[in-house]
Design a protein around this motif. Structure first.
Motif, short mmCIF file in Angstrom:
data_model
loop_
_atom_site.label_atom_id
_atom_site.label_comp_id
_atom_site.label_asym_id
_atom_site.label_seq_id
_atom_site.Cartn_x
_atom_site.Cartn_y
_atom_site.Cartn_z
N VAL A 182 2.79 4.92 -1.47
CA VAL A 182 2.28 3.87 -1.83
C VAL A 182 2.01 2.99 -1.87
N TRP B 24 -8.64 -0.64 1.17
CA TRP B 24 -7.42 0.45 0.79
C TRP B 24 -6.55 0.33 2.00
N SER C 294 -3.35 11.83 -3.98
CA SER C 294 -2.75 10.09 -3.97
C SER C 294 -4.01 9.49 -5.72
N VAL D 257 -2.18 10.60 5.90
CA VAL D 257 -2.65 9.98 4.71
C VAL D 257 -2.98 10.78 3.81
N THR E 268 -1.02 5.62 -3.18
CA THR E 268 -1.73 6.76 -2.19
C THR E 268 -0.29 7.74 -1.86
N VAL F 227 -2.74 0.33 2.53
CA VAL F 227 -1.28 1.82 3.18
C VAL F 227 -0.89 1.65 4.12
N VAL G 222 1.49 10.01 1.43
CA VAL G 222 1.73 9.66 2.47
C VAL G 222 2.84 10.66 2.76
N THR H 96 -1.39 1.03 -3.85
CA THR H 96 -2.64 -0.18 -3.46
C THR H 96 -3.78 -0.47 -4.80
#
Length: 281
Positions: free
Chosen positions: A26, A99, A84, A75, A33, A103, A35, A28
């Motif tokens: 993801v 942040w 991440s 996460v 990030t 997400v 997940v 950000t």
């Protein structure tokens, strides 16, 4: 970011995720990030946040049970030992809430339940305080930021870590207060040796901030936590968050395990307004 060898080992652990899962990346404002998502796509969302010097493998023992009722998003916290981005903005700022906004937006989630361990508990509480409209329910396991930090286990680690694997094993065992399953303990010991931990002290939430938590809250605390003052955490939560459910486990340490069923029961309970009124026969 963890070293390539530890990244490969982490990926091998993730290959053993107990239920079918997806690995997502993801974008950000703090960088990409990572997940791990599992559970039915249409189920209510549940965001899991691990502790310091750790990653989403921390949740592998809970993922199967939690994903029966939720769309689970484990996460990897930025700046920690996952996949991440390595960004570590100041904890005493809005940066981590922003942040998590990114997400959730990237996952297409407007509002979610949150569960966090230690540093992850601090992040979950911080988000519930700063973004109350995005937090449905909240579970924290030995969260930081409420009771004072304890430094005895940290000082013991400084003494023991030069003694190699044996010293790390003893230090980690004293800090966590519990033994991790074999493969996880071996991996965690290697993380301890190779990963650069945060030096920043976790900010303590003020009384007004804790009083402002609106989401239903479950806190599970280990009375023998060597890293955080569980008794102080209990006193403050009971005094300042009267709607909180606080489970105090006198014999447990910092690593509180085996809580999946109780966490599920809390997360799936009907809110008081939705319950049927008692009717006398």
């Amino acid at each position: 970011m963890i070293a390539e060898e530890l990244q490969r080992e982490y990926r091998r652990l993730l290959d053993r995720w107990p239920v079918p899962s997806e690995q997502l990346r993801v974008p950000t404002g703090q960088g990409e990030t990572f997940v791990v998502a599992c559970g039915p796509a249409g189920a209510p969302p549940l965001v899991l946040l691990h502790g310091a010097i750790a990653n989403s493998a921390s949740w592998m023992g809970d993922a199967a049970g939690l994903s029966e009722r939720f769309r689970v998003y484990a996460v990897d916290v930025i700046g920690e030992a996952g996949l991440s981005a390595p960004a570590r903005p100041p904890l005493a700022s809005d940066a981590y809430a922003a942040w998590l906004d990114d997400v959730l937006d990237g996952l297409g989630v407007d509002r979610a339940a949150f569960a966090g361990i230690s540093l992850g508990g601090w992040l979950a509480l911080d988000y519930a305080i700063r973004r109350p409209d995005r937090v449905d329910r909240l579970v924290v396991l030995n969260p930081g930021g409420v009771g004072r930090q304890r430094w005895g286990a940290v000082l013991l680690s400084v003494v023991l870590l030069p003694f190699g694997r044996w010293g790390r094993r003893v230090a980690v065992g004293r800090a966590l207060g519990a033994a991790l399953p074999g493969p996880f303990m071996d991996y965690f010991l290697r993380l301890q040796a190779a990963f650069r931990p945060r030096r920043e002290v976790l900010p303590v939430f003020g009384d007004a901030a804790l009083r402002g938590i609106r989401a239903p809250l479950l806190a599970v605390l280990g009375g023998r936590d060597a890293l955080l003052d569980a008794a102080g955490t209990r006193r403050r939560l009971e005094a300042l968050v009267p709607h909180a459910t606080v489970r105090f486990l006198p014999g447990a340490g910092h690593a509180v395990t085996g809580q999946t069923d109780d966490v599920l029961a809390f997360l799936t309970a009907q809110p008081p307004s939705a319950r049927m009124p008692n009717v006398s026969p």
